[in-house]
Write an enzyme that holds these catalytic residues in place. Sequence first.
Site, PDB file in Angstrom:
ATOM      1  N   LYS A   1      72.653  -1.479 -32.667  1.00 39.34           N
ATOM      2  CA  LYS A   1      73.393  -1.999 -33.799  1.00 39.34           C
ATOM      3  C   LYS A   1      74.111  -0.828 -34.457  1.00 39.34           C
ATOM      4  O   LYS A   1      73.748   0.325 -34.229  1.00 39.34           O
ATOM      5  CB  LYS A   1      72.480  -2.731 -34.771  1.00 39.34           C
ATOM      6  CG  LYS A   1      71.287  -1.943 -35.301  1.00 39.34           C
ATOM      7  CD  LYS A   1      70.388  -2.887 -36.069  1.00 39.34           C
ATOM      8  CE  LYS A   1      69.270  -2.168 -36.796  1.00 39.34           C
ATOM      9  NZ  LYS A   1      68.065  -1.980 -35.945  1.00 39.34           N
TER      10      LYS A   1
ATOM     11  N   ASP B   1      69.408   6.274 -40.044  1.00 33.48           N
ATOM     12  CA  ASP B   1      69.932   6.634 -38.723  1.00 33.48           C
ATOM     13  C   ASP B   1      71.257   5.962 -38.401  1.00 33.48           C
ATOM     14  O   ASP B   1      71.770   6.086 -37.283  1.00 33.48           O
ATOM     15  CB  ASP B   1      68.901   6.344 -37.626  1.00 33.48           C
ATOM     16  CG  ASP B   1      68.577   4.868 -37.493  1.00 33.48           C
ATOM     17  OD1 ASP B   1      68.568   4.165 -38.523  1.00 33.48           O
ATOM     18  OD2 ASP B   1      68.348   4.407 -36.363  1.00 33.48           O
TER      19      ASP B   1
ATOM     20  N   ARG C   1      56.747   5.371 -34.540  1.00 32.64           N
ATOM     21  CA  ARG C   1      56.956   5.812 -35.924  1.00 32.64           C
ATOM     22  C   ARG C   1      55.626   6.078 -36.592  1.00 32.64           C
ATOM     23  O   ARG C   1      54.752   5.224 -36.607  1.00 32.64           O
ATOM     24  CB  ARG C   1      57.716   4.736 -36.719  1.00 32.64           C
ATOM     25  CG  ARG C   1      59.141   4.663 -36.293  1.00 32.64           C
ATOM     26  CD  ARG C   1      59.961   3.736 -37.152  1.00 32.64           C
ATOM     27  NE  ARG C   1      61.219   3.520 -36.465  1.00 32.64           N
ATOM     28  CZ  ARG C   1      62.116   2.613 -36.782  1.00 32.64           C
ATOM     29  NH1 ARG C   1      61.898   1.807 -37.808  1.00 32.64           N
ATOM     30  NH2 ARG C   1      63.223   2.504 -36.096  1.00 32.64           N
TER      31      ARG C   1
ATOM     32  N   SER D   1      64.409   5.660 -38.739  1.00 31.31           N
ATOM     33  CA  SER D   1      65.387   4.723 -39.287  1.00 31.31           C
ATOM     34  C   SER D   1      65.425   4.693 -40.806  1.00 31.31           C
ATOM     35  O   SER D   1      65.766   5.669 -41.435  1.00 31.31           O
ATOM     36  CB  SER D   1      65.118   3.334 -38.725  1.00 31.31           C
ATOM     37  OG  SER D   1      66.115   2.441 -39.127  1.00 31.31           O
ATOM     38  N   HIS D   2      65.011   3.569 -41.374  1.00 28.25           N
ATOM     39  CA  HIS D   2      65.111   3.370 -42.821  1.00 28.25           C
ATOM     40  C   HIS D   2      63.837   3.793 -43.547  1.00 28.25           C
ATOM     41  O   HIS D   2      63.749   3.662 -44.761  1.00 28.25           O
ATOM     42  CB  HIS D   2      65.371   1.894 -43.090  1.00 28.25           C
ATOM     43  CG  HIS D   2      64.372   1.031 -42.373  1.00 28.25           C
ATOM     44  ND1 HIS D   2      64.463   0.793 -41.025  1.00 28.25           N
ATOM     45  CD2 HIS D   2      63.251   0.431 -42.799  1.00 28.25           C
ATOM     46  CE1 HIS D   2      63.430   0.057 -40.648  1.00 28.25           C
ATOM     47  NE2 HIS D   2      62.674  -0.179 -41.695  1.00 28.25           N
TER      48      HIS D   2
ATOM     49  N   ASP E   1      72.278   2.738 -38.128  1.00 32.04           N
ATOM     50  CA  ASP E   1      72.496   1.507 -37.363  1.00 32.04           C
ATOM     51  C   ASP E   1      72.493   0.249 -38.240  1.00 32.04           C
ATOM     52  O   ASP E   1      72.871  -0.822 -37.788  1.00 32.04           O
ATOM     53  CB  ASP E   1      71.509   1.387 -36.184  1.00 32.04           C
ATOM     54  CG  ASP E   1      70.059   1.471 -36.604  1.00 32.04           C
ATOM     55  OD1 ASP E   1      69.790   1.694 -37.801  1.00 32.04           O
ATOM     56  OD2 ASP E   1      69.190   1.330 -35.717  1.00 32.04           O
ATOM     57  N   ARG E   2      72.069   0.374 -39.493  1.00 35.15           N
ATOM     58  CA  ARG E   2      72.084  -0.802 -40.381  1.00 35.15           C
ATOM     59  C   ARG E   2      73.246  -0.738 -41.356  1.00 35.15           C
ATOM     60  O   ARG E   2      73.712   0.355 -41.694  1.00 35.15           O
ATOM     61  CB  ARG E   2      70.804  -0.868 -41.209  1.00 35.15           C
ATOM     62  CG  ARG E   2      69.571  -1.059 -40.409  1.00 35.15           C
ATOM     63  CD  ARG E   2      68.380  -1.197 -41.312  1.00 35.15           C
ATOM     64  NE  ARG E   2      67.200  -1.479 -40.501  1.00 35.15           N
ATOM     65  CZ  ARG E   2      66.144  -2.126 -40.923  1.00 35.15           C
ATOM     66  NH1 ARG E   2      66.080  -2.548 -42.175  1.00 35.15           N
ATOM     67  NH2 ARG E   2      65.135  -2.355 -40.118  1.00 35.15           N
TER      68      ARG E   2
ATOM     69  N   ASP F   1      71.789   2.836 -43.234  1.00 34.05           N
ATOM     70  CA  ASP F   1      70.421   3.352 -43.306  1.00 34.05           C
ATOM     71  C   ASP F   1      70.335   4.781 -42.771  1.00 34.05           C
ATOM     72  O   ASP F   1      71.339   5.376 -42.371  1.00 34.05           O
ATOM     73  CB  ASP F   1      69.431   2.411 -42.602  1.00 34.05           C
ATOM     74  CG  ASP F   1      69.545   2.459 -41.079  1.00 34.05           C
ATOM     75  OD1 ASP F   1      70.621   2.832 -40.585  1.00 34.05           O
ATOM     76  OD2 ASP F   1      68.558   2.127 -40.401  1.00 34.05           O
TER      77      ASP F   1
HETATM   78  C1  VG1 Z   1      62.744  -4.199 -38.355  1.00 28.85           C
HETATM   79  C2  VG1 Z   1      63.704  -5.352 -38.406  1.00 28.85           C
HETATM   80  C3  VG1 Z   1      64.333  -5.566 -37.040  1.00 28.85           C
HETATM   81  C4  VG1 Z   1      65.003  -4.260 -36.592  1.00 28.85           C
HETATM   82  C5  VG1 Z   1      63.998  -3.135 -36.609  1.00 28.85           C
HETATM   83  C6  VG1 Z   1      64.610  -1.803 -36.264  1.00 28.85           C
HETATM   84  O1  VG1 Z   1      61.687  -4.484 -37.456  1.00 28.85           O
HETATM   85  O2  VG1 Z   1      63.064  -6.528 -38.829  1.00 28.85           O
HETATM   86  O3  VG1 Z   1      65.247  -6.625 -37.114  1.00 28.85           O
HETATM   87  O4  VG1 Z   1      65.518  -4.405 -35.296  1.00 28.85           O
HETATM   88  O5  VG1 Z   1      63.428  -3.031 -37.907  1.00 28.85           O
HETATM   89  O6  VG1 Z   1      65.627  -1.473 -37.141  1.00 28.85           O
HETATM   90  P1  VG1 Z   1      60.271  -4.983 -37.960  1.00 28.85           P
HETATM   91  O7  VG1 Z   1      59.430  -5.055 -36.721  1.00 28.85           O
HETATM   92  O8  VG1 Z   1      59.809  -4.020 -38.983  1.00 28.85           O
HETATM   93  O9  VG1 Z   1      60.510  -6.328 -38.585  1.00 28.85           O
HETATM   94  V1  VG1 Z   1      65.933   0.140 -37.474  1.00 28.85           V
HETATM   95  O10 VG1 Z   1      67.252   0.225 -38.370  1.00 28.85           O
HETATM   96  O11 VG1 Z   1      64.458   0.636 -37.851  1.00 28.85           O
HETATM   97  O12 VG1 Z   1      66.138   0.922 -35.948  1.00 28.85           O
HETATM   98 CO    CO Z   2      67.997   2.105 -38.446  1.00 28.95          CO
END
Ligand code: VG1
Ligand code: CO
Length: 560
Positions: A387, A288, A22, A114-115, A290-291, A286
């Site tokens: 997820k 993509d 990312r 993702s988010h 998955d959240r 979110d």
């Molecule tokens: C974060 C969350 C983690 C999740 C990851 C990807 O990671 O804490 O629980 O699996 O995002 O989610 P980090 O390393 O920033 O704490 V997503 O929805 O970005 O695919």
């Molecule tokens: Co996501």
Amino acid sequence: LSVTSINTVIFDGQKPGTSGLRKAVKVFQQQHYTENFVQAILDAQREKLLGSTLVIGGDGRYYGREAVQKIIKIAAANGVSKLLVGQNGILSTPAVSTIIRKNKTLGGIVLTASHNPGGPNGDFGIKFNCENGGPAPDAVTNKIYELTKTIKKYKIVNDLHVDIDKIQSFSIQVDGKPFTVDIIDSVNDYTALMKEIFDFDSIKKLLQGSDGNSSFNVLIDAMNGVTGPYVKRIFGKELGVSESNMVNCVPKEDFGGLHPDPNLTYAAGLVNAVKSDPYDFGAAFDGDGDRNMIIGKKAFFVNPSDSLAILANNLNVIPYFRKTGIKGYARSMPTGAAVDRVATKTNIQCYEVPTGWKYFGNLMDAGKLSLCGEESFGTGSDHIREKDGIWAALAWLNVIASVKKPVEQILLDHWGIYGRNFFTRYDYENCDSDKSNKMMDYVENLINKNDFVGTKLKSGNKTYVVKEADNYSYKDPIDGSVSSKQGLRILFEDGSRIIFRLSGTGSSGATIRLYIESYESDPSTFVQDPQVILKPLVDISLNLSKLGEYTGRDKPTVIT
Ligand code: VG1
Ligand code: CO
């Protein structure tokens, strides 16, 4: 058409984090940058690549279309036989996982950050998922990273252009071999899977009201992310939810300026709407898909760690699990331990893994895991290997349809049986990397001191005795691989925990996450604000880590 080999330059830092590579869009837009990473992904698959099929799609964010076209050209040049590409380049992360599994492909490439915010000044991301449908494990991402450090050339079919807006099967010859791109409907396969898993009839009855019950009023917020078309098909067309109860359902390249992260801060739109109108249920997803965030009437907040425990406790109302049985539960290390209590009571195994969905994959593939979750608004099951936001909302609705209680009552009843694991997370976003690393070093040194175990930490009239402290390390029970340095843990004698971690999903600077958990069995505490109950531990954490001094922050960016 023919293959061209392009001389390239090496880019530092193409190291996938918690979930893929990312970076700012501007970084991906540099000449050769995206091409290098895609070539490294393909090279990491080496022997399996020739004649293989891959799934390609993403969350619709800015630069996604360009990236899809580049991947088509590079895949064609590297001996891939077939690509399944979501129409308009759109596939939610759970849909990619679904399609990889359904078609038994070699894997897939997911274009998402993702988010993280999108648009020309936002972030982009590329993630590789393996043939089980899950995010590549560390061994694979490390291999990809190593390849990016030595890459000299990439192969590309320059004159290849496929119209990805039209459902079609497109075939050409590349150096005499057939190459096919199927542009597929983005939501069909995923919708079919959801209909196999859940009891749509009973959810529909709940939503529309029947047997003298009034209708259950939901508000679904796709946050201008990828879930829009999925929400419209599944909640709208299949379950009869009306248009006005589904908001932000057109995927936008910049998410309409939203930060597509379903939490109390960034999904304030949903929270405020549910607070002020007579909705029974709200859900947001979110970028993509998955959240998930689930809220009840008057925006009663369901903490994701509780959500996992509640679903665990009610899993047998969902047809899929009645068929497969419940094989086991799991949560990531920082996730509140409410699910552990359900596991103990029902005598089902519960696993703890590091942060990131990739760590659940092996356990699921080995048939040891049915349901798992993370505190970061991630919930899912072994139906796929990601997820799954929409799955989580449907799971909740299936449970509500069966137990016939409002969200808040389900929580209260659950705590009445198991007690409450109070949980909160403080995020300090965009901190200085150097200073954050120094703070983590400082805390690690402190908790490694010989006499730290047994220390009494005090705040107000509360005293916590340190039972154990370490930098969390995990040995995968299936393949024996070890992942170390996964977060600093301070575990107390009464079961309370403090955890410090640096995020692995940011694109610049550092995000410090502070996770705090404490268990209460006294029913008079259950309805209290976690911020009140956990304040002593928050104060202890901030004092002990000198977080304020190191980062210059006097309050977090987001509190969950
Ligand atoms: C974060 C969350 C983690 C999740 C990851 C990807 O990671 O804490 O629980 O699996 O995002 O989610 P980090 O390393 O920033 O704490 V997503 O929805 O970005 O695919
Ligand atoms: Co996501």
